[in-house]
Motif scaffolding. Structure first.
Motif: not given
Ligand code: SF4
Length: 306
Positions: A14-23, A28-31, A47-50, A52-58
């Protein structure tokens, strides 16, 4: 001889655990960084399903209504954002695209974010709070794949990660192994059975008894059934209490035969700090590779080819 894997295992995360601030709130966390040098022993595909669904950040946080992720795929549940907008079709498309990316990347495992309506897989408890209504929408797809699934928070615990890692290596080794004879199947079981017994003794005994009663000729179906049952077993986590008990037994055995004390390796005791405890386990693994003996607690190890 310890079984050595040389090829790096490919893991989705899940990309938010690999350093990407996509929540939704740009968190995001670099676990995976918690693994330090070991991180480079794997090839990661975030990968971040949300996203990729086009939800955007924030974005507004989303929730499932009418059931969990499996119910959404079955048409019984919907995904909505805080304003009540129905995003069901978007999340379906985003999840499918992420899964295709993982297939192209040939991942064998996935590190998932617990509690997420998208990436969550199992029910987890954090600080005594039950999280989510798993599986999430993407989590439901992951469960249908033949993947080894690891909760992201466990990357931050040295002992839990050690337990996941040894089972992941055993899982990938067995999954890739061609079982074309009974000898091969028995030999593979011989390597894995101590670890299997540690994680689930009744199920291991059932598999052992089933193997003992097999007819002479091995059919592909029987080999497949054994492999699936053993792979399922290797996905189950052990507990600190069981790891301690089994490792102390191993330590006593290896000390008798291989003089571990002379190398300064201590018995993995519950009183040791978690870091020191894992240090002793890693020292036992290293010693097994150098001396060429089986280390039943971690029967398959990774060593990068130089
Ligand atoms: S939990 Fe999954 S969907 Fe949510 S931000 Fe992380 S990667 Fe994206």
């Amino acid at each position: 001889m310890a079984i050595i894997l040389n090829e790096k295992i490919r893991i989705g995360v899940s990309a938010c655990n690999a350093g990407a601030r996509v929540r939704w709130n740009r968190a995001g966390w670099d676990r995976i960084a918690a693994l330090e040098r070991e991180m480079t022993g794997f090839i990661w595909t975030p990968v971040c399903p949300e996203v990729m669904s086009g939800f955007g950040v924030p974005r507004e946080p989303v929730r499932l209504s009418g059931g969990n992720g499996s119910d959404l795929w079955a048409g019984a549940a919907r995904m909505k954002n805080r304003s009540g907008r129905d995003l069901t079709e978007n999340i379906r498309a985003g999840c499918r695209e992420c899964l295709q990316a993982l297939e192209r990347a040939e991942v064998e495992a996935f590190v998932f974010m617990e509690g997420s309506p998208s990436c969550g897989v199992y029910r987890t408890t954090l600080k005594n709070r039950r999280l989510g209504n798993p599986p999430g929408v993407f989590g439901a797809l992951l469960l249908e794949e033949d993947l080894f699934l690891i909760p992201a928070l466990d990357l931050e615990s040295p002992i839990k990660w050690w337990d996941w890692r040894r089972r992941l290596h055993a899982f990938c080794w067995l999954k890739r192994l061609e079982i074309d004879s009974k000898e091969r199947m028995y030999s593979a079981w011989h390597h894995l059975k101590f670890l299997c017994q540690e994680v689930d003794r009744p199920e291991s005994q059932r598999i052992g008894a089933w193997l003992a009663g097999l007819p002479k000729r091995l059919s592909q179906q029987t080999a497949g059934e054994w492999k699936s049952a053993t792979l399922r077993l290797l996905r189950k986590p052990s507990t600190f209490r069981r790891i301690t008990a089994v490792m102390q037994k191993h330590y006593a055995h290896y000390r008798k035969h291989f003089n571990l004390e002379a190398d300064g390796i201590e018995a993995p005791a519950a009183e040791l700090s978690k870091y020191k405890f894992v240090e002793q386990l890693l020292a036992m693994e290293k010693r097994a590779v150098n001396e060429g003996y089986d280390f039943e607690g971690a029967p398959v190890l990774f060593r990068e080819k130089r």
